[in-house]
Design an enzyme around this catalytic site. Sequence first.
Site, PDB file in Angstrom:
ATOM      1  N   TYR A   1       0.819  -1.215   0.000  1.00  0.00           N
ATOM      2  CA  TYR A   1       0.000   0.000   0.000  1.00  0.00           C
ATOM      3  C   TYR A   1       0.849   1.261   0.000  1.00  0.00           C
ATOM      4  O   TYR A   1       0.403   2.330   0.399  1.00  0.00           O
ATOM      5  CB  TYR A   1      -0.943   0.000   1.209  1.00  0.00           C
ATOM      6  CG  TYR A   1      -1.951  -1.099   1.119  1.00  0.00           C
ATOM      7  CD1 TYR A   1      -3.119  -0.924   0.380  1.00  0.00           C
ATOM      8  CD2 TYR A   1      -1.732  -2.339   1.705  1.00  0.00           C
ATOM      9  CE1 TYR A   1      -4.041  -1.943   0.248  1.00  0.00           C
ATOM     10  CE2 TYR A   1      -2.641  -3.372   1.592  1.00  0.00           C
ATOM     11  CZ  TYR A   1      -3.790  -3.164   0.854  1.00  0.00           C
ATOM     12  OH  TYR A   1      -4.707  -4.173   0.715  1.00  0.00           O
ATOM     13  N   SER A   2       2.079   1.133  -0.434  1.00  0.00           N
ATOM     14  CA  SER A   2       3.026   2.237  -0.294  1.00  0.00           C
ATOM     15  C   SER A   2       2.677   3.437  -1.178  1.00  0.00           C
ATOM     16  O   SER A   2       2.608   3.329  -2.401  1.00  0.00           O
ATOM     17  CB  SER A   2       4.415   1.710  -0.652  1.00  0.00           C
ATOM     18  OG  SER A   2       5.310   2.768  -0.837  1.00  0.00           O
ATOM     19  N   ASN A   3       2.477   4.602  -0.530  1.00  0.00           N
ATOM     20  CA  ASN A   3       2.308   5.855  -1.282  1.00  0.00           C
ATOM     21  C   ASN A   3       3.586   6.207  -2.025  1.00  0.00           C
ATOM     22  O   ASN A   3       3.547   6.850  -3.070  1.00  0.00           O
ATOM     23  CB  ASN A   3       1.973   7.013  -0.332  1.00  0.00           C
ATOM     24  CG  ASN A   3       0.563   6.909   0.219  1.00  0.00           C
ATOM     25  OD1 ASN A   3      -0.291   6.243  -0.342  1.00  0.00           O
ATOM     26  ND2 ASN A   3       0.332   7.582   1.337  1.00  0.00           N
TER      27      ASN A   3
END
Length: 302
Positions: free
Chosen positions: A76-78
């Site tokens: 889920y890394s921005n």
Amino acid sequence: MNRPPNPDVLLQPRPPSPLQEVRDERFDGYGVRLLLKRDDLVHPELPGNKWRKLAPNLRAAVAAGHDGLVTFGGAYSNHLRATAAAGRLLGLRTVGVVRGDELAGRPLNDSLARCAADGMRLHFVSRSDYRRKAEPQVLAQLVDAAGASGAYVVPEGGSNALALRGCAELGRELRGRANVAAVACGTGGTLAGLAAGLGPGQRALGVPVLAGGFLGPEIRSLQALAFGGPAGEWSLAEDFHHGGYARVPPALEAFAADFEDRHRLPVERIYVAKLLWALTRLTACGTFPHGTVLAAVVTGRP
Ligand SMILES: *Cc1c(COP(=O)(O)O)cnc(C)c1O
């Protein structure tokens, strides 16, 4: 990629992000002024601290003639998403090394699907390999196996020395504007840079969104790397992680939705909601003397 790199779109200095005052009785009632530093508006595709951290690295990558970028992140890394967008905008190929090889055979979540749509090649690795990626040999093997040799390496979360210097600019934009500049922390890179850029008499306050209390030493070593030693005044408020990364219990969700209603601010849940919650609680506990001006850095948007 066929498109020639166009660094100007992304790489030129941008004007300071807006600083907006909000009126909210949860702060007004304690004589505390709350300002929102709207870093979520700093760039349409690379919001907030992701632009602050990536821009100096992108300049370095382009200047050194790299044709691609490789970086690391969770599902889920921005940061992965911002890197993928940057690659598309600059005409650089991007490779994302993703934690968790169990994800490889599954449909991509929204976040990874966006990375893929921006042209990022995703390379899934086991959690144990992922953990060891700071070891030079492991890193070299991972980059090679991901088909990213020759690409510019951006560390996980983008927090390297150049990134911290980019975040120091955020601090400089806040000089003379607030007593306390508060920011949510993942790797702590943004806080480390922010603190360094603030002026005399100002301090930075970090709200870690991960449980574990490991961040203090990390921030000190990041500052040593970027600035040669401690820089600026900062502290951490450790008790507002709500159970850990990406945990959004119902009470936090309700708080964030209410804040959106009151102030017409889209509240990103993983970081910004925890920051705003923490500031509300700390204010109610009398942490900030009457007359304090708080600047909450809105590091991203939902
Ligand atoms: C990545 C991110 C952070 C954390 O930044 P660090 O420099 O890793 O501490 C904070 N807020 C948002 C919205 C982010 O995407």
